[in-house]
Enzyme design. Structure first.
Site, PDB file in Angstrom:
ATOM      1  N   CYS A  16       0.841  -1.198   0.000  1.00 20.25           N
ATOM      2  CA  CYS A  16       0.000   0.000   0.000  1.00 20.25           C
ATOM      3  C   CYS A  16       0.879   1.253   0.000  1.00 20.25           C
ATOM      4  O   CYS A  16       1.416   1.650   1.034  1.00 20.25           O
ATOM      5  CB  CYS A  16      -0.928   0.017   1.207  1.00 20.25           C
ATOM      6  N   CYS A  33      -0.227   4.102   2.403  1.00 14.91           N
ATOM      7  CA  CYS A  33       0.139   3.831   3.796  1.00 14.91           C
ATOM      8  C   CYS A  33       1.653   3.952   3.996  1.00 14.91           C
ATOM      9  O   CYS A  33       2.101   4.478   5.028  1.00 14.91           O
ATOM     10  CB  CYS A  33      -0.350   2.448   4.223  1.00 14.91           C
TER      11      CYS A  33
END
Length: 175
Positions: free
Chosen positions: A131, A134
Site C-alpha cells: 500500500c 500507507c
C-alpha cells in the site's frame, strides 16, 4: 522453529535469502524491539504457520509482551487499512478520498508501546501488503519521530526478506 531452521529449510536456489535473513538478524541499525517487532508483524501479515512460528520463537526472548502484542496489532490493523487505503488510492473517482473511512483504528493512537516503533511495524507490514498510500503516511510519521532513511529502509528490507522466505517455502511445499 527458528530463523536458523528457516534458513536450513530454504533450497539452494534461495541462497541469497539464507544470507539475507541471517544478516537481518544481526542488523544493528534498529534496536531489538524494532527489528524483531518488524519481523513478527510481517510474519503475522503473511500468515504462514512456519514463518509465524519461527519469528515468534526469535521474538519471544527479545520482545516484551506489550511489544509482541503491538507487532500483531500492526499486522491486524494494516491488514484492514492497507486494503482500504490502497483501494481508495486506486479508484479514479476522487469522491472516495473525501469520505471518512468509518473504520475503527484505535490501536494506532494507543499501541501499548512507543508510537514510533508501532509506526515502524506498520511500515513493514504496509510494504508486505503493497500500500503506497500507507507507506507514505508511515514514512512521514517516522521522519517526524527522527528515524533515518537507513532505519526505515531496514524495516522494508526485513519485510521483503520475510515475505520472500515465506513465498519460497510455500512454493517448495507444493513442488
Amino acid at each position: 522453529m527458528s530463523i536458523d531452521t528457516l534458513k536450513s529449510a530454504l533450497p539452494d536456489y534461495a541462497k541469497d535469502l539464507k544470507l539475507n535473513i541471517g544478516s537481518l538478524s544481526n542488523e544493528t541499525i534498529l534496536n531489538d524491539q524494532q527489528k524483531y517487532g518488524c519481523m513478527l508483524a510481517c510474519a503475522y501479515a503473511i500468515g504462514t504457520a512456519d514463518i509465524i512460528s519461527a519469528m515468534r520463537a526469535e521474538a519471544e526472548a527479545r520482545l516484551s509482551p506489550e511489544a509482541a502484542k503491538a507487532a500483531k496489532a500492526a499486522a491486524a490493523i494494516m491488514g484492514m487499512n492497507n486494503v482500504y487505503y490502497r483501494s481508495i488510492h486506486l479508484l479514479s473517482n476522487e469522491t472516495y478520498k473525501t469520505l471518512p473511512a468509518r473504520l475503527r483504528m484505535n490501536v494506532i493512537g494507543a499501541p501499548g508501546i512507543e508510537k514510533p516503533d508501532f509506526e515502524l511495524f506498520s511500515m513493514a507490514v504496509s510494504a508486505v501488503n503493497g500500500c503506497g498510500m500507507c507507506l507514505d503516511a508511515h514514512e512521514a510519521e517516522l521522519r517526524k519521530a527522527g528515524f533515518t532513511s537507513e532505519q526505515i529502509q531496514a524495516a522494508i528490507r526485513i519485510a521483503s526478506v520475510v515475505n520472500a522466505v515465506a513465498c519460497v517455502l510455500a512454493a517448495e511445499q507444493v513442488a
